[in-house]
Design an enzyme around this catalytic site. Structure first.
Site, PDB file in Angstrom:
ATOM      1  N   TYR A 143       2.126  -3.779   6.708  1.00 21.00           N
ATOM      2  CA  TYR A 143       0.731  -3.385   6.479  1.00 21.00           C
ATOM      3  C   TYR A 143       0.373  -3.576   5.009  1.00 21.00           C
ATOM      4  O   TYR A 143      -0.652  -4.166   4.672  1.00 21.00           O
ATOM      5  CB  TYR A 143       0.526  -1.931   6.895  1.00 21.00           C
ATOM      6  CG  TYR A 143      -0.803  -1.361   6.451  1.00 21.00           C
ATOM      7  CD1 TYR A 143      -1.994  -1.808   7.012  1.00 21.00           C
ATOM      8  CD2 TYR A 143      -0.865  -0.374   5.464  1.00 21.00           C
ATOM      9  CE1 TYR A 143      -3.218  -1.295   6.604  1.00 21.00           C
ATOM     10  CE2 TYR A 143      -2.084   0.144   5.051  1.00 21.00           C
ATOM     11  CZ  TYR A 143      -3.255  -0.319   5.616  1.00 21.00           C
ATOM     12  OH  TYR A 143      -4.463   0.182   5.197  1.00 21.00           O
ATOM     13  N   ALA A 144       1.229  -3.081   4.122  1.00 24.52           N
ATOM     14  CA  ALA A 144       0.982  -3.222   2.683  1.00 24.52           C
ATOM     15  C   ALA A 144       0.939  -4.691   2.278  1.00 24.52           C
ATOM     16  O   ALA A 144       0.102  -5.100   1.465  1.00 24.52           O
ATOM     17  CB  ALA A 144       2.078  -2.495   1.902  1.00 24.52           C
TER      18      ALA A 144
END
Length: 421
Positions: free
Chosen positions: A233-234
């Site tokens: 996600y990051a």
């Protein structure tokens, strides 16, 4: 609809700084293989067989009645109002921002694909609130260029508030393709349409505090390194920042990224800790509280939704016009990124204690060592840049914000609705 401290101390491990090239190589490797996975292995049929998220489908749009709704929703009613396309408008932040924009006289049209990453009834409930405020939400996907082009043909939007994304750190381990699909491919598709629009809109979009990854310097500043993502996600949010730079440089799009820090409040996301802690405490179920190495405290810079909304509107109001025309850059365009946090990291154990007092129920705590699932031990925002540029100043402490959330939660789920069962 309910729309209206001091930093926690925690232990940090001293980390050996990697060689500069290693984290960059790791990041771009993740991005490269993610794109390859999406393009070659994540076919439409495989999306449709994924039961954990609704698949991309063909939506019904167009026609005189539909265009009338879009134009009516986009109508500006204040002297200095602007017309804004809000992506992810039925989401947590998107719904609050859309209502705030509409109430001050801006024209607002939303778009959302209403996927079932979490209880779709929450999105439908937010949609009902938006409709009562005069905001029309188009059901569709940001990966649909025909739909986006049609919307820009009907309304010459001056601004885009891009809040659509596949959220959640842990879910990326179950369905990585959905993050590439929404956070990378969807963002690129939106920018492709915006670059050719006449006029080009100014774009404000949601990045994330997760881009700071394994960075151990606190508080997190926009000038800090962000090349050590701890989760997919990051990595997709960091990729979005690099993509924004590219479209700004080549096409003259005005782009402002906002790094949100643990947003909470009424109508929030059920996958967030404060939300499912509340649900489980009320049901008498045990809750899992993670701790870092050597019993180190896990802390978050919890930021109330009203403060985030003010930050979003401040960024939009100070966004300069894009400089491109006909898909070509005509001059230097604005490119910014801001932290939007509360500046007061609070240990998760304190969060639970506050919920216990508000709910008048003792939590059954199960303390476990933090797993390697992409979560980080702490977050802490330096907001001096946002304060300088548009006067961003959070005003809601965690006790006050959680009180408003609990009031909403109890009212919502006691009114004939059931929590995610």
């Amino acid at each position: 609809m309910d729309i209206p401290s001091s930093p926690g101390k925690f232990k940090m491990d001293k980390r050996t700084r990697w060689h500069k090239s290693l984290p960059k190589l790791a990041f771009w490797s993740i991005l490269f293989f993610g794109v390859i996975y999406f393009l070659f292995f994540r076919t439409p049929s495989s999306f449709s067989s994924d039961t954990s998220r609704r698949s991309l489908r063909t939506y019904n749009y167009g026609g005189a009645a539909w265009e009338k709704k879009v134009r009516s929703s986009a109508k500006v009613t204040s002297k200095n109002g602007v017309s804004v396309l809000v992506t992810g408008a039925a989401g947590f932040v998107g719904s609050h921002v859309s209502i705030a924009l509409k109430r001050r006289g801006d024209g607002v049209v939303g778009i959302d694909n209403f996927n079932d990453y979490y209880d779709p009834m929450l999105k439908l409930g937010r949609q009902a609130l938006l409709e009562r405020t005069g905001v029309f939400i188009v059901e569709g996907d940001i990966n649909d260029p025909t739909l986006l082009k049609k919307l820009f043909e009907v309304v010459p939007f001056t601004h885009v508030m891009h809040l659509a994304a596949q959220a959640g750190v842990r879910y990326a381990m179950e369905n990585p393709g959905s993050y590439v699909h929404s956070n990378i491919a969807g963002f690129v598709n939106l920018l492709e349409v915006c670059k050719s629009a006449e006029p080009q809109p100014a774009i404000v979009w949601a990045s994330s505090s997760s881009v700071y990854g394994l960075n151990s310097k606190v508080p997190f500043s926009e000038k800090d390194r962000t090349d050590q993502p701890a989760s997919l996600y990051a990595a997709t949010k960091k990729a979005g920042e690099e993509i924004a730079h590219t479209y700004n440089h080549i096409y003259g799009l005005s782009l402002t990224g906002l790094r949100f820090f643990t947003v909470y409040g009424p109508w929030g996301r059920p996958d967030m800790a404060y939300f499912f802690f509340t649900k489980d405490i009320l049901r008498g179920k045990s809750i899992t509280i993670f701790e870092g190495p050597n019993h180190g405290t896990v802390a978050r810079d919890f930021t109330y939704i009203d403060d985030i909304v003010r930050g979003c509107l401040g960024a939009l109001d100070t966004a300069e016009k894009s400089t491109g025309s006909g898909g070509k850059k005509r001059g230097t365009a604005q490119l910014r990124v801001f932290n939007l946090g509360n500046t007061s990291p609070v240990p998760v154990t304190d969060l639970v204690s506050i919920l216990e007092r508000l709910l008048k129920v003792k939590a059954k705590r199960n303390v476990m060592k933090m797993p390697r699932n992409g979560d980080v031990q702490f977050t802490h925002a330096n907001i001096s840049y946002a304060k300088k540029e548009f006067g961003y100043k959070p005003t809601t402490d965690l006790q006050t914000g959680l009180k408003k959330f609990v009031r909403w939660y109890v009212n919502y789920y006691s009114a004939g609705k059931k929590a995610d069962e």
